[in-house]
Scaffold this motif. Sequence first.
Motif, short mmCIF file in Angstrom:
data_model
loop_
_atom_site.label_atom_id
_atom_site.label_comp_id
_atom_site.label_asym_id
_atom_site.label_seq_id
_atom_site.Cartn_x
_atom_site.Cartn_y
_atom_site.Cartn_z
N PRO A 163 -12.99 -12.12 -17.16
CA PRO A 163 -12.84 -12.55 -18.55
C PRO A 163 -11.48 -12.22 -19.15
CG PRO A 163 -14.21 -10.60 -18.43
CD PRO A 163 -13.97 -11.02 -17.02
N ASP A 164 -10.84 -11.15 -18.67
CA ASP A 164 -9.51 -10.80 -19.17
C ASP A 164 -8.74 -10.09 -18.06
OD1 ASP A 164 -9.92 -7.79 -19.44
OD2 ASP A 164 -11.51 -8.54 -20.76
N PHE A 165 -7.45 -9.88 -18.30
CA PHE A 165 -6.57 -9.37 -17.26
C PHE A 165 -6.96 -7.94 -16.85
CE2 PHE A 165 -2.55 -7.59 -15.62
CZ PHE A 165 -2.29 -8.51 -14.61
N TYR A 166 -7.25 -7.09 -17.83
CA TYR A 166 -7.61 -5.70 -17.52
C TYR A 166 -8.89 -5.66 -16.70
CZ TYR A 166 -9.45 -0.99 -18.15
OH TYR A 166 -9.98 0.26 -17.93
N THR A 167 -9.86 -6.46 -17.09
CA THR A 167 -11.12 -6.49 -16.35
C THR A 167 -10.90 -7.00 -14.93
OG1 THR A 167 -12.26 -6.92 -18.44
CG2 THR A 167 -13.51 -7.28 -16.42
N TRP A 168 -9.96 -7.93 -14.78
CA TRP A 168 -9.65 -8.40 -13.42
C TRP A 168 -9.10 -7.25 -12.57
CZ3 TRP A 168 -4.58 -9.41 -11.15
CH2 TRP A 168 -4.66 -9.96 -9.86
N LEU A 169 -8.19 -6.46 -13.15
CA LEU A 169 -7.60 -5.36 -12.40
C LEU A 169 -8.63 -4.28 -12.05
CD1 LEU A 169 -4.19 -4.78 -14.25
CD2 LEU A 169 -4.53 -5.79 -12.00
N THR A 170 -9.61 -4.07 -12.91
CA THR A 170 -10.53 -2.94 -12.71
C THR A 170 -11.87 -3.33 -12.09
OG1 THR A 170 -11.25 -3.20 -15.00
CG2 THR A 170 -9.50 -1.60 -14.57
N ASP A 171 -12.42 -4.47 -12.49
CA ASP A 171 -13.78 -4.82 -12.06
C ASP A 171 -13.85 -6.00 -11.10
OD1 ASP A 171 -14.70 -2.79 -13.66
OD2 ASP A 171 -15.10 -4.10 -15.38
N TYR A 172 -12.90 -6.91 -11.17
CA TYR A 172 -12.97 -8.12 -10.36
C TYR A 172 -11.87 -8.18 -9.30
CZ TYR A 172 -16.33 -10.13 -13.65
OH TYR A 172 -17.44 -10.37 -14.42
N ALA A 173 -11.15 -7.10 -9.13
CA ALA A 173 -9.99 -7.12 -8.23
C ALA A 173 -10.41 -7.45 -6.80
CB ALA A 173 -9.29 -5.76 -8.26
N PRO A 174 -9.66 -8.29 -6.12
CA PRO A 174 -9.93 -8.55 -4.71
C PRO A 174 -9.74 -7.27 -3.89
CG PRO A 174 -7.81 -9.47 -5.34
CD PRO A 174 -8.47 -9.02 -6.60
N ILE A 175 -10.44 -7.20 -2.77
CA ILE A 175 -10.43 -5.99 -1.94
C ILE A 175 -9.52 -6.21 -0.73
CG2 ILE A 175 -11.83 -4.45 -0.52
CD1 ILE A 175 -14.19 -5.14 -2.31
N LEU A 176 -8.67 -5.24 -0.49
CA LEU A 176 -7.79 -5.25 0.67
C LEU A 176 -8.38 -4.29 1.71
CD1 LEU A 176 -5.06 -6.35 1.75
CD2 LEU A 176 -3.99 -4.30 0.80
N GLN A 177 -8.67 -4.80 2.90
CA GLN A 177 -9.25 -3.98 3.97
C GLN A 177 -8.36 -4.03 5.20
OE1 GLN A 177 -13.29 -5.72 4.22
NE2 GLN A 177 -14.04 -3.75 3.48
N TYR A 178 -8.12 -2.87 5.78
CA TYR A 178 -7.29 -2.80 6.98
C TYR A 178 -7.41 -1.39 7.57
CZ TYR A 178 -4.01 -0.31 3.93
OH TYR A 178 -3.45 0.58 3.07
N ARG A 179 -6.82 -1.21 8.73
CA ARG A 179 -6.70 0.11 9.34
C ARG A 179 -5.22 0.43 9.47
NH1 ARG A 179 -10.27 -0.47 14.63
NH2 ARG A 179 -9.02 1.36 15.21
N ARG A 180 -4.85 1.63 9.09
CA ARG A 180 -3.43 1.99 9.08
C ARG A 180 -2.92 2.15 10.51
NH1 ARG A 180 -4.96 5.33 4.33
NH2 ARG A 180 -4.14 4.19 2.53
N GLN A 181 -1.84 1.42 10.79
CA GLN A 181 -1.22 1.47 12.11
C GLN A 181 -0.37 2.74 12.24
OE1 GLN A 181 -1.32 -0.83 14.76
NE2 GLN A 181 -2.97 -1.86 13.64
N ARG A 182 -0.34 3.29 13.44
CA ARG A 182 0.55 4.41 13.74
C ARG A 182 1.80 3.85 14.42
NH1 ARG A 182 -1.17 9.80 12.49
NH2 ARG A 182 -3.18 9.54 11.45
N LEU A 183 2.66 3.25 13.60
CA LEU A 183 3.87 2.65 14.12
C LEU A 183 4.77 3.74 14.72
CD1 LEU A 183 4.64 0.17 11.20
CD2 LEU A 183 3.44 -0.29 13.35
N GLY A 184 5.37 3.43 15.85
CA GLY A 184 6.23 4.40 16.50
C GLY A 184 5.49 5.44 17.31
N PHE A 185 4.17 5.27 17.47
CA PHE A 185 3.39 6.27 18.21
C PHE A 185 3.91 6.44 19.63
CE2 PHE A 185 -0.12 7.52 20.98
CZ PHE A 185 -0.62 8.63 20.32
N GLY A 186 4.17 5.32 20.31
CA GLY A 186 4.64 5.40 21.69
C GLY A 186 6.02 6.02 21.78
N VAL A 187 6.93 5.60 20.89
CA VAL A 187 8.28 6.15 20.90
C VAL A 187 8.25 7.66 20.66
CG1 VAL A 187 10.50 6.14 19.71
CG2 VAL A 187 9.35 3.98 20.21
N ASN A 188 7.46 8.08 19.69
CA ASN A 188 7.39 9.51 19.38
C ASN A 188 6.67 10.30 20.47
OD1 ASN A 188 8.74 9.31 16.92
ND2 ASN A 188 6.88 8.82 15.81
N SER A 189 5.78 9.64 21.20
CA SER A 189 5.08 10.30 22.30
C SER A 189 5.88 10.25 23.59
CB SER A 189 3.71 9.63 22.53
OG SER A 189 2.91 9.70 21.37
#
Length: 861
Positions: free
Chosen positions: A780-806
């Motif tokens: 219904p309004d911008f604030y409500t979009w940010l707090t109640d209707y916001a789309p969900i971002l789902q992912y798993r955090r990559q360990r970039l550089g894991f091989g180089v550091n190992s």
Amino acid sequence: MAADSPSPPVSLPSSTPPSSNPGRLLGLLTALLYGLFTLLPNSNSLLVSWPWVFVWQTWLWLTVLWCLWQIGQNKRLISLGLGFDWLLLALAIAVAVGNMTAQFPAQAHWHSWTLLAFLAGLYGLRGWLKIQPQPLVTINKLLTWQGYVGFAFIVISLLLWFTQTLIPFWQSAAIAKEMGLTKTFSFGVLELQNWAPIGHQNYVAGYLVLILPLLSVLIWLNQGKKRWFWAMALALGLIDFYTTSSRGGLLGLATLLLLAIIGVGLLRRLPWLWWLGLSSMAIAVVGIFIGTNDRLLTSFTGIMGGQGAGQFAYRLINFEIGWRMGSAHPWTGIGLGNVPLQYQLYRPVWAGRESEFIYQLHSTPAQLLAELGIWGVLIPSLLTVGLIWQLIRSLMNRNLVTAKDNSVDLNTVKILIWTLTSALVAYGVTSWTDYQLDNVCISGIIIIYFACLLQLCSPDPVIPEPSRFARPVFLAGLAFLLAIAVWLFPILRAWQLSEVAFRALAAEKVPAFTQYLTQAENLAPWEAYYPTQLGWNLGNIALNTADPGEREELINRAIAALERSIEASPHQEFTHNNLGWLALGQAPPQASQSFATASQLVPAKRGVFYGLGLSLLVQQKLDLAIEAFSLECLRDPLFITNPLWRNPNFAPLYPPLMAKIQSTLSQLRQEHGDDGDYQKLLGQIQGGIHWWLGQFSQAEAELNQFGDRQAQAVVGLSKNPTQLEEYLPALGNVAIQVVQAWQNPAQARELINQAWLQVNGTPMPEPLLQQTLGSLQQAPDFYTWLTDYAPILQYRRQRLGFGVNSRHIDGPNPSDFYQVTENLPLVTWFPFMLPSPILAPALDNALQPLRLELWQAIAKD
């Protein structure tokens, strides 16, 4: 003196003249492989992959054999001279003691063998130069060959940067332009700096600091077309140096130019106007580099304005870690190769999320102090003093060895000594900002320069007589090489088996993957990389397995593998963290212990206190769980916006959690009232929390005092949704586009895509775009979009550089088992509403006592 002019013999006749080319084929093969590793793209990382690790180790083995072959064929033991043998003996003793006291001796042995091979190369090259009938001519040829290798390096570097960095940037900029965005080139973007061919822009700059003075002296030594060729090589080298945008490299270049100015004044005795002109040109080069390179200019202006500390926080952290390691083991150090294995154990709390894990300390003095203790500082310092003393002596001495015949130009020798010494000193300045001795091309050229300097500065022209100890040394050396080969076999076999295992994994042949990687682990049980990769991959497969029985079996095997990894390397947050997630459904107490250990190693790691809270919640330890959740939210305030709190299982925890966060914030603000930056950060967090909870008046009170214009504007448009246009000018470009997408549904797709592209560099995935557009239409309004209707971002955090550091890059880079869910618009476009800085020393130091209390409570419970 012309480059091809003759040089007189430097040795007196002996009863058994030595061969001037002992082990010729071995020497040529060694030089060929050195050139290959100099020019090989991404060589720093490829050396820790199969089969290049085998080629590298073979080269090290051949280098030692070449040195021994000279001893065996010529029956002479030729020292470095000038007192440097004593320094290297002290270094060898320090390394040996470090090997005996290291917590991880196998890694210390591996790196000690590499050091030994390079020292053998130094002695072999020194001995080879010593027995040459015309050493100055030989040095000229050797340096000319190194110059050609350096020129090839520069050409390859520029070609790779142009084709693999610049052209792809132009292509992405064209795509952005089609979407209505302007994408400008900036050297401040790490990916646009010239990494080629070694693998990192600072490595490239370090190598160029060493090669540019050689190209300069080759211009002077040659005439005609050759002089123009080397002048072109120098010009391309400077262009290549510019594209690295390296701040540490610039320090080395400035030092190099300063030494060049001094050297010209001392050795060439030019008219002062010419000397002044050259000095002005040198200053102009540095000024042009700084003035036209946005990264260098930002750093320079920041330092001059007293605001440069934040830009160098990464190196300050690593220098602090090196100091802690060295001061904890002042007489022995922690041992060669032990830095990545103990890095997180010595990492300071105030480092936050900066430099969470790395395999070297980005400062040669810090690295050597950590690995060798005080000897890592004392020995290089004495070596530097010795080089400078030999330089001074050469300037004052009119009876240099190579000048005993009138046909030799004494000034040529002095210029060579000044040039090579200047290159090493300038690189020494650069080395304060980075550690690069693990690069074959850099260590190799240092050894070549050092060997040439020893020959040029040596006061004794006489070749040693045959020694009765030469044959025993030769035979003992061969026996040692045979022992090294036997020792290396299982290590390299394990490496090869692991590469086979990862190919099987790519082909989805899980049994074969498990079999080969287990065999690799059995051959090298001290190498934690194998059980880590086995455990993570089995766990990752389990997460995608539908059959409960098979899933449980895979998880149990994954847990067992990660436990073995911890036995081999107990100070790795990644292993403890992901073991916690696997054990959460099997053994919650074990999960709590794993998360607690992970949080002690990297307290600011996102998700680790949340995992700890979950494990405590499963055990019905509600108060401790809320304490853990609150610590997660206090260090990462955006976590309070996580959609998981709307889950029926978590919703009842939210009110007491917010109360705990609020009370802790008040306590922290009272305890550190005199720290302005700290109070500002806490005020911004407090204001953001009030805004999130819909308490707009309280949010305005906090953010009007502590917040920035954007946060104030978001509070305003949330409170007065009909007056959006009034607050738009205070927002940044990305936030404006998102607000305009709300205002103009017809243009929402284009605006949201542009906003996403500016933050992430790629167009928004279509499913995510559709979810975002749908949520905009429903709210219904911008604030409500940010707090109640916001789309969900789902992912798993990559360990970039894991091989180089190992120091193994054959396997995949893993990701955390923790499935991240986030409020997409807040995390992506409005993170300033609840700031979570990567580096917040005052906040982390203030939170640490609260973390200690929680860890102690868990241990007692």
